[in-house]
Write a protein that holds these residues in place. Structure first.
Motif, PDB file in Angstrom:
ATOM      1  N   PRO A   1      -3.217 -51.206  28.010  1.00  0.00           N
ATOM      2  CA  PRO A   1      -4.084 -50.659  26.953  1.00  0.00           C
ATOM      3  C   PRO A   1      -3.906 -51.315  25.588  1.00  0.00           C
ATOM      4  CG  PRO A   1      -3.119 -48.894  28.259  1.00  0.00           C
ATOM      5  CD  PRO A   1      -2.412 -50.151  28.664  1.00  0.00           C
ATOM      6  N   LEU A   2      -2.778 -51.990  25.378  1.00  0.00           N
ATOM      7  CA  LEU A   2      -2.527 -52.617  24.083  1.00  0.00           C
ATOM      8  C   LEU A   2      -3.007 -54.059  24.026  1.00  0.00           C
ATOM      9  CD1 LEU A   2       1.090 -51.287  23.340  1.00  0.00           C
ATOM     10  CD2 LEU A   2      -1.121 -50.239  22.800  1.00  0.00           C
ATOM     11  N   LEU A   3      -3.604 -54.519  25.105  1.00  0.00           N
ATOM     12  CA  LEU A   3      -4.125 -55.884  25.174  1.00  0.00           C
ATOM     13  C   LEU A   3      -5.636 -55.798  25.394  1.00  0.00           C
ATOM     14  CD1 LEU A   3      -3.418 -58.944  25.245  1.00  0.00           C
ATOM     15  CD2 LEU A   3      -3.247 -58.721  27.731  1.00  0.00           C
ATOM     16  N   GLN A   4      -6.384 -55.917  24.328  1.00  0.00           N
ATOM     17  CA  GLN A   4      -7.830 -55.777  24.383  1.00  0.00           C
ATOM     18  C   GLN A   4      -8.489 -57.150  24.259  1.00  0.00           C
ATOM     19  OE1 GLN A   4      -9.391 -52.746  24.894  1.00  0.00           O
ATOM     20  NE2 GLN A   4      -7.300 -51.989  25.190  1.00  0.00           N
TER      21      GLN A   4
ATOM     22  N   GLU B   1      14.150 -51.049  27.078  1.00  0.00           N
ATOM     23  CA  GLU B   1      13.053 -50.214  27.573  1.00  0.00           C
ATOM     24  C   GLU B   1      12.060 -49.791  26.494  1.00  0.00           C
ATOM     25  OE1 GLU B   1      14.941 -46.994  29.650  1.00  0.00           O
ATOM     26  OE2 GLU B   1      15.457 -48.249  31.376  1.00  0.00           O
ATOM     27  N   MET B   2      12.014 -50.523  25.407  1.00  0.00           N
ATOM     28  CA  MET B   2      10.979 -50.231  24.409  1.00  0.00           C
ATOM     29  C   MET B   2       9.595 -50.599  24.951  1.00  0.00           C
ATOM     30  SD  MET B   2      10.522 -51.563  20.461  1.00  0.00           S
ATOM     31  CE  MET B   2      11.575 -50.294  19.750  1.00  0.00           C
ATOM     32  N   TRP B   3       9.546 -51.671  25.759  1.00  0.00           N
ATOM     33  CA  TRP B   3       8.288 -52.145  26.310  1.00  0.00           C
ATOM     34  C   TRP B   3       8.338 -52.160  27.825  1.00  0.00           C
ATOM     35  CZ3 TRP B   3       4.644 -52.631  22.688  1.00  0.00           C
ATOM     36  CH2 TRP B   3       5.047 -52.891  21.369  1.00  0.00           C
ATOM     37  N   ASP B   4       7.220 -51.833  28.445  1.00  0.00           N
ATOM     38  CA  ASP B   4       7.071 -51.998  29.878  1.00  0.00           C
ATOM     39  C   ASP B   4       6.779 -53.464  30.175  1.00  0.00           C
ATOM     40  OD1 ASP B   4       6.516 -50.475  32.582  1.00  0.00           O
ATOM     41  OD2 ASP B   4       4.866 -51.913  32.358  1.00  0.00           O
ATOM     42  N   ARG B   5       7.122 -53.920  31.388  1.00  0.00           N
ATOM     43  CA  ARG B   5       6.897 -55.321  31.735  1.00  0.00           C
ATOM     44  C   ARG B   5       5.416 -55.707  31.620  1.00  0.00           C
ATOM     45  NH1 ARG B   5       9.222 -59.891  31.255  1.00  0.00           N
ATOM     46  NH2 ARG B   5      11.179 -58.822  31.763  1.00  0.00           N
ATOM     47  N   THR B   6       4.516 -54.782  31.907  1.00  0.00           N
ATOM     48  CA  THR B   6       3.089 -55.088  31.768  1.00  0.00           C
ATOM     49  C   THR B   6       2.699 -55.299  30.310  1.00  0.00           C
ATOM     50  OG1 THR B   6       2.481 -52.737  31.642  1.00  0.00           O
ATOM     51  CG2 THR B   6       2.489 -53.780  33.835  1.00  0.00           C
TER      52      THR B   6
ATOM     53  N   ILE C   1       7.793 -48.517  17.821  1.00  0.00           N
ATOM     54  CA  ILE C   1       9.119 -48.232  17.253  1.00  0.00           C
ATOM     55  C   ILE C   1       9.241 -46.739  16.962  1.00  0.00           C
ATOM     56  CG2 ILE C   1      10.549 -48.508  15.192  1.00  0.00           C
ATOM     57  CD1 ILE C   1       9.678 -51.428  15.098  1.00  0.00           C
ATOM     58  N   ALA C   2       8.219 -46.162  16.341  1.00  0.00           N
ATOM     59  CA  ALA C   2       8.246 -44.733  16.018  1.00  0.00           C
ATOM     60  C   ALA C   2       8.335 -43.893  17.281  1.00  0.00           C
ATOM     61  CB  ALA C   2       7.000 -44.364  15.210  1.00  0.00           C
ATOM     62  N   GLU C   3       7.561 -44.264  18.290  1.00  0.00           N
ATOM     63  CA  GLU C   3       7.576 -43.535  19.566  1.00  0.00           C
ATOM     64  C   GLU C   3       8.940 -43.647  20.243  1.00  0.00           C
ATOM     65  OE1 GLU C   3       5.531 -44.129  23.958  1.00  0.00           O
ATOM     66  OE2 GLU C   3       4.433 -44.781  22.175  1.00  0.00           O
TER      67      GLU C   3
END
Length: 242
Positions: A177-180, A212-217, A232-234
């Motif tokens: 969802p973060l890659l548009q 684990e801040m980011w998922d591999r996808t 970062i906030a999340e």
């Protein structure tokens, strides 16, 4: 502890400064222009300071703390800032050994006192270079001089994100969802992106983030600094809940 500290790095013309374009409440951004007053690649309402002396960066951090309306400080770029220090303080010195020590100390003091004590969101932008070691290992890193090179500038940051220009084909396996992909991206056949973590093709690079801040996808996302600050906030809100 101020977790809102990010190093954005990459080659020229990959979209480093463009990652700032969507920062909300832009009048609350202090943009410290260390690149000869070069214009941003987009129209902005940032408060811009033309840095012509490295000490002005210290002063900006001090003044920003007095102003609650300031929420973000951008240093663009750290590479040019350190080059400025070298030109003004090292190359003109009669004692270059001492001057190189002051060069390293300038950055250490910036990080340990001004950045560490800041309550603002902070973005450093830096240029990367490719280096090949004596044992033929290629690294892509923020190149500086003297003792700072041994430790690596990136070691001062928990969040280091690389800006890349990627073909759409190479991004197909990283849909998230973060890659548009915009219509213009489709027309161009490429996209400027953030790379949040290493891949097997980029083991010689220095992007990093907390575990684990980011998922591999989410290895590749839009090059939008807001997405990174939001994550970062999340991430740290979950830590406080545990």
């Amino acid at each position: 502890m101020n977790h809102n500290l990010i190093l954005v790095c990459g080659k020229s013309a990959t979209g480093k400064s463009m990652c700032l374009r969507n920062i909300p409440e832009p009048t609350g951004v202090w943009y410290l222009n260390c690149e000869n007053n070069k214009a941003l690649p987009f129209r902005s309402k940032f408060r811009t300071f033309n840095i012509t002396d490295p000490e002005q960066v210290y002063a900006a951090f001090e003044k920003a703390e007095e102003k609650p309306e300031v929420h973000t400080i951008v240093i663009d770029s750290l590479t040019y800032l350190m080059d400025m220090f070298e030109s003004q303080n090292v190359l003109t010195s009669t004692n270059t050994q001492k001057a190189w020590g002051e060069y390293a100390q300038f950055f250490k003091l910036l990080m340990s006192q001004y950045v560490a004590n800041s309550t603002k969101r902070i973005v450093f932008i830096a240029h990367t270079s490719d280096l090949v070691s004596d044992d033929a290992i290629r690294e892509t890193l923020v190149k500086v001089k003297g003792s700072l090179m041994d430790k690596g500038i990136e070691s001062a940051f928990s969040c280091v994100v690389a800006v890349k220009t990627m073909t759409l084909r190479k991004l197909e396996d990283y849909a998230n969802p973060l890659l548009q992909i915009s219509e213009m991206d489709e027309i161009n056949g490429y996209k400027h992106v953030f790379q949040t973590m290493k891949t097997k093709e980029t083991t010689g690079e220095r992007m990093r983030s907390p575990l684990e801040m980011w998922d591999r996808t989410e290895t590749f996302i839009d090059n939008d600094i807001n997405l990174y600050f939001n994550r970062i906030a999340e991430y740290y809100s979950q830590e406080s809940e545990e």
